[in-house]
Write a protein that holds these residues in place. Structure first.
Motif, PDB file in Angstrom:
ATOM      1  N   ASP A  32       7.856 -19.967  -1.395  1.00 44.56           N
ATOM      2  CA  ASP A  32       7.160 -21.078  -0.765  1.00 44.56           C
ATOM      3  C   ASP A  32       7.857 -22.351  -1.174  1.00 44.56           C
ATOM      4  N   ASP A  33       8.337 -23.086  -0.213  1.00 48.75           N
ATOM      5  CA  ASP A  33       9.110 -24.275  -0.518  1.00 48.75           C
ATOM      6  C   ASP A  33       8.570 -25.486   0.215  1.00 48.75           C
ATOM      7  N   PHE A  34       8.464 -26.568  -0.510  1.00 48.55           N
ATOM      8  CA  PHE A  34       8.324 -27.865   0.129  1.00 48.55           C
ATOM      9  C   PHE A  34       9.725 -28.262   0.584  1.00 48.55           C
ATOM     10  N   VAL A  35       9.871 -28.614   1.841  1.00 53.92           N
ATOM     11  CA  VAL A  35      11.200 -28.858   2.405  1.00 53.92           C
ATOM     12  C   VAL A  35      11.499 -30.349   2.517  1.00 53.92           C
ATOM     13  N   HIS A  36      10.549 -31.112   3.077  1.00 52.19           N
ATOM     14  CA  HIS A  36      10.885 -32.507   3.406  1.00 52.19           C
ATOM     15  C   HIS A  36       9.617 -33.294   3.689  1.00 52.19           C
ATOM     16  N   GLY A  37       9.701 -34.610   3.505  1.00 50.82           N
ATOM     17  CA  GLY A  37       8.609 -35.505   3.891  1.00 50.82           C
ATOM     18  C   GLY A  37       7.692 -35.831   2.737  1.00 50.82           C
ATOM     19  N   GLU A  38       6.423 -36.143   3.056  1.00 51.11           N
ATOM     20  CA  GLU A  38       5.412 -36.420   2.040  1.00 51.11           C
ATOM     21  C   GLU A  38       4.853 -35.103   1.505  1.00 51.11           C
ATOM     22  N   ARG A  39       4.482 -35.110   0.236  1.00 54.78           N
ATOM     23  CA  ARG A  39       3.752 -33.960  -0.305  1.00 54.78           C
ATOM     24  C   ARG A  39       2.252 -34.239  -0.158  1.00 54.78           C
ATOM     25  N   PRO A  40       1.523 -33.360   0.521  1.00 53.11           N
ATOM     26  CA  PRO A  40       0.081 -33.576   0.635  1.00 53.11           C
ATOM     27  C   PRO A  40      -0.622 -33.154  -0.642  1.00 53.11           C
ATOM     28  N   SER A  41      -1.846 -33.595  -0.832  1.00 55.96           N
ATOM     29  CA  SER A  41      -2.666 -33.043  -1.909  1.00 55.96           C
ATOM     30  C   SER A  41      -3.425 -31.850  -1.318  1.00 55.96           C
ATOM     31  N   PHE A  42      -3.609 -30.821  -2.130  1.00 54.72           N
ATOM     32  CA  PHE A  42      -4.281 -29.608  -1.656  1.00 54.72           C
ATOM     33  C   PHE A  42      -5.647 -29.479  -2.320  1.00 54.72           C
ATOM     34  N   PRO A  43      -6.665 -28.965  -1.600  1.00 59.94           N
ATOM     35  CA  PRO A  43      -6.517 -28.424  -0.253  1.00 59.94           C
ATOM     36  C   PRO A  43      -6.296 -29.511   0.797  1.00 59.94           C
ATOM     37  N   LEU A  44      -5.508 -29.171   1.801  1.00 62.78           N
ATOM     38  CA  LEU A  44      -5.337 -30.012   2.972  1.00 62.78           C
ATOM     39  C   LEU A  44      -6.460 -29.632   3.943  1.00 62.78           C
ATOM     40  N   LEU A  45      -7.292 -30.583   4.316  1.00 65.28           N
ATOM     41  CA  LEU A  45      -8.420 -30.278   5.206  1.00 65.28           C
ATOM     42  C   LEU A  45      -8.008 -30.452   6.665  1.00 65.28           C
ATOM     43  N   VAL A  46      -8.201 -29.395   7.446  1.00 60.90           N
ATOM     44  CA  VAL A  46      -7.917 -29.441   8.877  1.00 60.90           C
ATOM     45  C   VAL A  46      -9.190 -29.060   9.628  1.00 60.90           C
ATOM     46  N   LYS A  47      -9.180 -29.290  10.925  1.00 58.34           N
ATOM     47  CA  LYS A  47     -10.335 -28.943  11.757  1.00 58.34           C
ATOM     48  C   LYS A  47      -9.956 -27.894  12.799  1.00 58.34           C
ATOM     49  N   GLU A  48     -10.928 -27.038  13.112  1.00 58.55           N
ATOM     50  CA  GLU A  48     -10.802 -26.117  14.234  1.00 58.55           C
ATOM     51  C   GLU A  48     -12.127 -26.152  14.974  1.00 58.55           C
ATOM     52  N   ASN A  49     -12.099 -26.685  16.196  1.00 57.67           N
ATOM     53  CA  ASN A  49     -13.336 -26.840  16.971  1.00 57.67           C
ATOM     54  C   ASN A  49     -14.425 -27.501  16.127  1.00 57.67           C
ATOM     55  N   SER A  50     -14.033 -28.554  15.420  1.00 57.24           N
ATOM     56  CA  SER A  50     -14.879 -29.424  14.585  1.00 57.24           C
ATOM     57  C   SER A  50     -15.305 -28.805  13.252  1.00 57.24           C
ATOM     58  N   VAL A  51     -14.868 -27.581  12.970  1.00 54.19           N
ATOM     59  CA  VAL A  51     -15.173 -26.919  11.692  1.00 54.19           C
ATOM     60  C   VAL A  51     -14.016 -27.162  10.718  1.00 54.19           C
TER      61      VAL A  51
END
Length: 397
Positions: free
Chosen positions: A171-190
């Protein structure tokens, strides 16, 4: 300098290749493939040495490489990948504008014109899976193309290919900003808690989005729901939000407990009001029968192959028996959500498993709904094996 080689198509398969079949394997080419260099450019020709297609050599479990262009004058270079990824994004633009769903697939391997990689989007962060060393050899051009994609914040990668007989799951971070985990995402508002830095499985299987929504919106209200092979409890979360009277999540992996608690918690659900069990699913079925436990909905989403101390499960051999276990603890008029991601059989055969299971238990049933892959998991008609997902909602009569 990338090696270029010419391969002759097996005459039996020439028409198939000309129509766009993308996979190279031992049967469909006349030239031995084993000793080629990973990432070698392959020019496929017919028996008269006429050009058919161009691709690359990359060993993975499906075959020895992929055809990616049927244009003789099209090189596989930076411009090639820019076009491929831009075309893929253009077909999914509505996802980028959907504030209720911020996790989806952007590039689906051969379905989007380059077998051996997938690219997913999680709230501005992209995740690429490399399925062969051959695919990985194009990483510079591919990563350059990804950096130009919409809302780009950063890139993670998962290497899923074998090196000297051992699978690499780095598992590699490749490029850009490093997010803090957990990264919260939505799926159909959940909400989903995602970990791009913690193993090959990041927290949710994106291909079940439509199934989860239907469970929440149509089937869960007032029901007692059993979610087997529950992973992080995504089906249970949607069922609870759909008004389920009770959910029971069962998975053998120790980390499923904390992961499922987390998914309930970030959606404002009291996890202590739900049942979350770290247990062998097959053992739990026997327990449920013994204790006369029944459910209004049973969700079956096993891996294609799994091994525990006492059980080995193969979807192609054992799904019928799994269904019989589920039928035994499903209430009359209850619903079984039967799902598989096994690509070695099609929907017709899967429905055959269902028919056999009910016949052998002297039961009757009605098929209510069925699903294959959602639209962001693009597939092509020339390679039907890539449409691996099969989900059927079954009512026990």
């Amino acid at each position: 300098m990338t090696t270029e080689i010419t391969l002759k198509a097996n005459p039996k398969y020439i028409k198939q290749f000309q129509k766009g079949f993308p996979l190279l394997n031992k049967e469909n080419v006349s030239t031995p493939l084993e000793n080629l260099d990973e990432g070698s450019i392959v020019n496929l020709v017919d028996t008269n040495k006429n050009f058919i297609a161009r691709g690359y050599f990359g060993k993975q479990n499906k075959g020895f490489g992929w055809l990616v262009s049927w244009k003789e004058d099209e090189p596989i270079d930076k411009e090639f990948f820019n076009k491929k990824f831009q075309n893929a994004v253009n077909q999914r633009l509505h996802f980028f504008y959907d504030e209720q769903t911020t996790a989806f697939r952007v590039f689906n391997s051969e379905g989007d014109g380059f077998g051996g990689i997938t690219l997913d989007y999680f709230e501005g962060y992209y995740l690429i899976h490399w399925y062969s060393m051959g695919a990985y050899s194009f990483k510079e051009d591919i990563i350059t193309a990804i950096k130009k994609l919409p809302n780009y914040k950063g890139l993670y990668q998962k290497k899923r290919f074998a090196v000297e007989g051992k699978y690499v799951e780095e598992d590699d971070f490749v490029h850009g900003e490093r997010p803090s985990f957990p990264l919260l995402v939505k799926e159909n508002s959940v909400n989903f808690a995602i970990y791009l830095n913690d193993g090959a499985m990041v927290g949710v299987f994106l291909d079940q989005r439509e199934v989860r929504k239907l469970i929440r919106d149509k089937y869960a209200d007032g029901k007692r729901v059993l979610n087997t092979f529950s992973y992080t409890g995504a089906f249970s979360v949607f069922a609870a939000l759909g008004g389920a009277a009770e959910t029971t999540s069962v998975d053998l992996a120790n980390r499923s407990l904390s992961k499922t608690i987390e998914q309930f918690s970030i959606n404002g659900i009291d996890y202590e009001a739900q049942n979350i069990l770290v247990e062998d699913v097959f053992k739990y079925f026997k327990f449920a029968v013994k204790k006369e436990l029944t459910f209004d909905m049973v969700i079956l989403d096993p891996p294609s192959f799994a091994r525990s101390k006492k059980h080995t499960f193969s979807a192609s051999k054992d799904y019928t028996d799994l269904l019989k276990e589920a039928i035994a603890i499903t209430e009359k008029n209850g619903v079984i959500v039967a799902s598989t991601n096994c690509s070695t059989f099609d929907m017709k055969k899967f429905k055959g498993f269902i028919e056999t299971a009910f016949k052998e238990t002297n039961g009757s049933y009605k098929l209510l709904e069925e699903f294959t892959l959602p639209e962001d998991f693009k597939t092509i008609n020339q390679y039907k094996q890539s449409d691996y997902l099969k989900v059927v909602f079954i009512q026990k009569r």
